[in-house]
Motif scaffolding. Sequence first.
Motif, mmCIF file in Angstrom:
data_model
loop_
_atom_site.group_PDB
_atom_site.id
_atom_site.type_symbol
_atom_site.label_atom_id
_atom_site.label_comp_id
_atom_site.label_asym_id
_atom_site.label_seq_id
_atom_site.Cartn_x
_atom_site.Cartn_y
_atom_site.Cartn_z
ATOM 1 N N LYS A 1 17.535 -9.583 -7.527
ATOM 2 C CA LYS A 1 18.859 -9.362 -8.098
ATOM 3 C C LYS A 1 18.877 -8.079 -8.916
ATOM 4 C CE LYS A 1 19.585 -14.319 -8.112
ATOM 5 N NZ LYS A 1 19.788 -15.549 -8.901
ATOM 6 N N ARG B 1 23.391 -15.464 0.506
ATOM 7 C CA ARG B 1 24.380 -14.605 -0.149
ATOM 8 C C ARG B 1 25.593 -15.408 -0.608
ATOM 9 N NH1 ARG B 1 25.008 -9.795 4.064
ATOM 10 N NH2 ARG B 1 25.083 -11.611 5.434
ATOM 11 N N LEU C 1 14.464 -13.575 -3.275
ATOM 12 C CA LEU C 1 15.797 -13.177 -3.709
ATOM 13 C C LEU C 1 15.633 -12.225 -4.889
ATOM 14 C CD1 LEU C 1 16.782 -15.525 -1.918
ATOM 15 C CD2 LEU C 1 18.470 -16.010 -3.690
ATOM 16 N N VAL D 1 22.551 -8.853 -4.897
ATOM 17 C CA VAL D 1 21.434 -9.655 -4.422
ATOM 18 C C VAL D 1 20.863 -9.022 -3.155
ATOM 19 C CG1 VAL D 1 22.850 -11.198 -2.985
ATOM 20 C CG2 VAL D 1 20.664 -12.022 -3.900
ATOM 21 N N HIS E 1 24.657 -17.349 -3.682
ATOM 22 C CA HIS E 1 24.631 -16.439 -4.825
ATOM 23 C C HIS E 1 26.049 -16.184 -5.330
ATOM 24 C CE1 HIS E 1 23.316 -13.103 -7.348
ATOM 25 N NE2 HIS E 1 24.233 -12.345 -6.789
#
Length: 195
Positions: A7, A119, A5, A54, A122
């Motif tokens: 960011k 997602r 992941l 993300v 997040h």
Amino acid sequence: MDIQLLKGPQLEPCIEELAQLRISVFREFPYLYDGDLAYEAGYLSIYLRSPDSVCVLVRDQGQVVGASTGLPLADETEQFQRPFVAAGWNTGQIFYCAESVVLPGWRGRGLGVRFFQEREAHARQLGRFEWCAFCAVQRPQDHPRRPTGYQPLDAFWTRRGYRHHPELHTEYHWRDLDEAEESGKSMSFWLKELV
């Protein structure tokens, strides 16, 4: 497979690999996208500028084989925000699940489900979103490049809890494989309430 992941600016070292993946996958129906690396790098820079973006990046033996991106709708371009603004939605409460791309040899292994899970998690972690949304190109049933037996992903998206909102639509421009110039493509949105 290794799943990362990334960011915001963490995505920068992977931009070229992600651009190549997108060009490869989006050549297929229904996008038929004739892309180039320079355009893709420019397009993907929006994720570097958004601190709350993300990217779920999948590698297999070092090769990028899949990726899925998302960011607050308020950080997206005006083209994607326009239908929501016109319909009275608060764009600050919508997390935009942009694209998911997987090379053919790695499909059917659960990555599509994982992409939505990551997602949405997040978006929930950010703590200010009530909805997740994405959009998909609308091609006619009789499109000459539609492969025999092609199955759209509508049923998969519905199983993930998304509902089609055809009243929310926009137009995005790119050059199809058989086009000399870019043309407008109709895109409509799907939404899921985050609970």
